[in-house]
Design an enzyme around this catalytic site. Sequence first.
Site, mmCIF file in Angstrom:
data_model
loop_
_atom_site.group_PDB
_atom_site.id
_atom_site.type_symbol
_atom_site.label_atom_id
_atom_site.label_comp_id
_atom_site.label_asym_id
_atom_site.label_seq_id
_atom_site.Cartn_x
_atom_site.Cartn_y
_atom_site.Cartn_z
ATOM 1 N N CYS A 1 -0.497 11.878 -21.120
ATOM 2 C CA CYS A 1 -0.301 10.498 -21.728
ATOM 3 C C CYS A 1 0.643 10.850 -22.880
ATOM 4 O O CYS A 1 0.470 11.862 -23.783
ATOM 5 C CB CYS A 1 -1.290 9.646 -21.907
ATOM 6 S SG CYS A 1 -0.915 7.888 -22.614
ATOM 7 N N CYS B 1 -5.468 7.455 -27.211
ATOM 8 C CA CYS B 1 -6.301 6.418 -27.498
ATOM 9 C C CYS B 1 -7.754 6.842 -27.830
ATOM 10 O O CYS B 1 -8.203 7.743 -26.930
ATOM 11 C CB CYS B 1 -6.337 5.064 -26.653
ATOM 12 S SG CYS B 1 -4.702 4.352 -26.443
ATOM 13 N N CYS C 1 -13.772 7.553 -6.811
ATOM 14 C CA CYS C 1 -13.380 6.646 -7.740
ATOM 15 C C CYS C 1 -12.501 6.981 -8.913
ATOM 16 O O CYS C 1 -13.128 7.924 -9.477
ATOM 17 C CB CYS C 1 -14.613 5.735 -7.863
ATOM 18 S SG CYS C 1 -14.518 4.456 -9.302
ATOM 19 N N ASP C 2 -11.903 6.095 -9.420
ATOM 20 C CA ASP C 2 -11.184 6.339 -10.899
ATOM 21 C C ASP C 2 -12.227 6.747 -11.797
ATOM 22 O O ASP C 2 -11.888 7.558 -12.867
ATOM 23 C CB ASP C 2 -10.347 5.083 -11.280
ATOM 24 C CG ASP C 2 -9.409 5.655 -12.366
ATOM 25 O OD1 ASP C 2 -9.014 6.565 -12.661
ATOM 26 O OD2 ASP C 2 -9.149 4.316 -12.996
ATOM 27 N N CYS D 1 -23.427 -10.520 -10.289
ATOM 28 C CA CYS D 1 -23.499 -9.133 -11.016
ATOM 29 C C CYS D 1 -23.660 -8.032 -10.278
ATOM 30 O O CYS D 1 -22.909 -7.082 -10.262
ATOM 31 C CB CYS D 1 -24.561 -9.345 -12.265
ATOM 32 S SG CYS D 1 -24.748 -7.926 -13.251
ATOM 33 N N CYS E 1 -26.237 -5.163 -19.192
ATOM 34 C CA CYS E 1 -27.380 -5.733 -18.727
ATOM 35 C C CYS E 1 -27.370 -7.217 -19.724
ATOM 36 O O CYS E 1 -27.296 -8.162 -18.963
ATOM 37 C CB CYS E 1 -28.571 -5.396 -18.274
ATOM 38 S SG CYS E 1 -29.789 -6.592 -17.957
HETATM 39 S S1 SF4 Z 1 -15.297 1.203 -10.524
HETATM 40 FE FE1 SF4 Z 1 -17.628 1.389 -10.279
HETATM 41 S S2 SF4 Z 1 -18.185 -0.330 -8.625
HETATM 42 FE FE2 SF4 Z 1 -15.680 0.196 -8.639
HETATM 43 S S3 SF4 Z 1 -15.528 1.806 -7.023
HETATM 44 FE FE3 SF4 Z 1 -15.660 2.880 -8.978
HETATM 45 S S4 SF4 Z 1 -17.912 3.256 -9.113
HETATM 46 FE FE4 SF4 Z 1 -17.819 1.626 -7.775
HETATM 47 S S1 SF4 Z 2 -30.620 -7.568 -14.216
HETATM 48 FE FE1 SF4 Z 2 -28.878 -7.462 -15.363
HETATM 49 S S2 SF4 Z 2 -27.431 -5.670 -14.630
HETATM 50 FE FE2 SF4 Z 2 -29.169 -6.460 -13.228
HETATM 51 S S3 SF4 Z 2 -28.167 -7.965 -11.844
HETATM 52 FE FE3 SF4 Z 2 -29.186 -9.037 -13.596
HETATM 53 S S4 SF4 Z 2 -27.669 -9.083 -15.266
HETATM 54 FE FE4 SF4 Z 2 -27.026 -7.815 -13.717
#
Ligand code: SF4
Ligand code: SF4
Length: 444
Positions: free
Chosen positions: A16, A20, A296-297, A347, A370
């Site tokens: 890059c 950042c 995954c990224d 969620c 959470c």
């Molecule tokens: S960003 Fe998180 S939820 Fe999405 S594919 Fe990757 S690990 Fe899974």
């Molecule tokens: S406990 Fe927290 S992380 Fe788990 S589903 Fe509920 S809001 Fe999402």
Amino acid sequence: MPRAYHVMVKPRGAICNLECAYCYFLTKEQLYPNSRFRMSDATLESFTRQYIESQPAAPEVTFAWQGGEPTLMGLDFFRRAVELQQKYRRPGLRISNAIQTNATTLDPDWCRFFRRHDFLLGISLDGPRDVHDFYRRDKGGRPTFDRVMAGLRLAQEHGVEFNILCTVHAANAPHPVEVYRFFRDEVAAQSRGGAPFFIQFIPIVERDNETGYSPAAGLAYESAQVTERSVQAAQYGEFLIGVFDEWVRRDVGRIYVQIFDTALAAWLGERPGLCVYEETCGAALVMEHNGDLFACDHFVEPRCLLGNISDTALSDLVASPQQHAFGMAKWETLPACCRRCEVRFVCNGECPKNRIRTTPDGEPGLNYLCEGLKLFFTHIDAPMRFMANELRNRRPPANIMAFLAEQEQKLEAKFACAGRNEPCPCGSGKKFKLCHGRRTISNT
Ligand code: SF4
Ligand code: SF4
């Protein structure tokens, strides 16, 4: 093989022109010591052919270019990419391109190219000057706001379609309304023809270690500690609430915020459509400059390397037991407290990369965010129910704005007649003088 899958391509690897402070890509250079980080023509052609051929039933295939900064490959690379897409395109197949950029390298040639080939840009911008420049600096430590805005304005002048990608971190999280109004009033307002405008907010949860992964921890992510640049959990929820409360009163149907769209889908009983809020994942992979495919990224780390597309067919890597297990682990490792949670339907424990805390019962795998996720999803329940109901009845969800305005007008009328020691008409359970009455009383 998943029904549909998506590969982000990093033709210049993690390279890059900016640096950042919170960028997790930069450290990934260490995965490829001595590499020039440039995708070869053979890898580009092999990927293009395999990516299209492995999705024979798809009406559309999207190429997503990511970095580092992918424009550092130069325009000729992307001219060639488009040429190869046409070479392998079957009749009737739509091909689209999306590119993530910091916009500082854009010039009229890039913009004309993007416009001609309908590229969708994702421009990284963290808000107004002060909060953007706090972490988004170049390699010399210089601020980047002016250069990003110059690129963004050029894209607007040329009619190039773009979304905003705003990371949420310690510097901008305390200013949700200011950040959102900047995007709406300073950026969206100057786009052509009042077209819908899209914003994604991405929380910065940055592990406090050098590489993101640790050889000592079996090449898995390490450290439950996050850096001070990271957004705090409750702060993230409050940020989203601040943006939502402004949006839901003025901008529904005009400005699209990804997490609000995702939530509305969940309240309609549909799949959220964004991997971080799905029960399982594994359909959003990433390919490095040399053809290495990762799960995954967010998991470009040695243990999540699936293989290289020059050795094993892309379709076999995507359908491999290793990748299937990666995607299923998101659900299988969800802690019991998430399974019991009232907002689990939307969620789903968010992204596994952020599951670095333990639950109150001592179970590992609770999401760092959470507290904020619960705050936000609980806060939007009533308006989401209203909008979902409008949609089910074939009415525009934007009706929420008139509904809220009417409710607030009625409440103001009740405030005007409330006695100081009476319960507050807002329903908080507090005395009026200690709740909304404070405002009225202090103004008299
Ligand atoms: S960003 Fe998180 S939820 Fe999405 S594919 Fe990757 S690990 Fe899974
Ligand atoms: S406990 Fe927290 S992380 Fe788990 S589903 Fe509920 S809001 Fe999402």
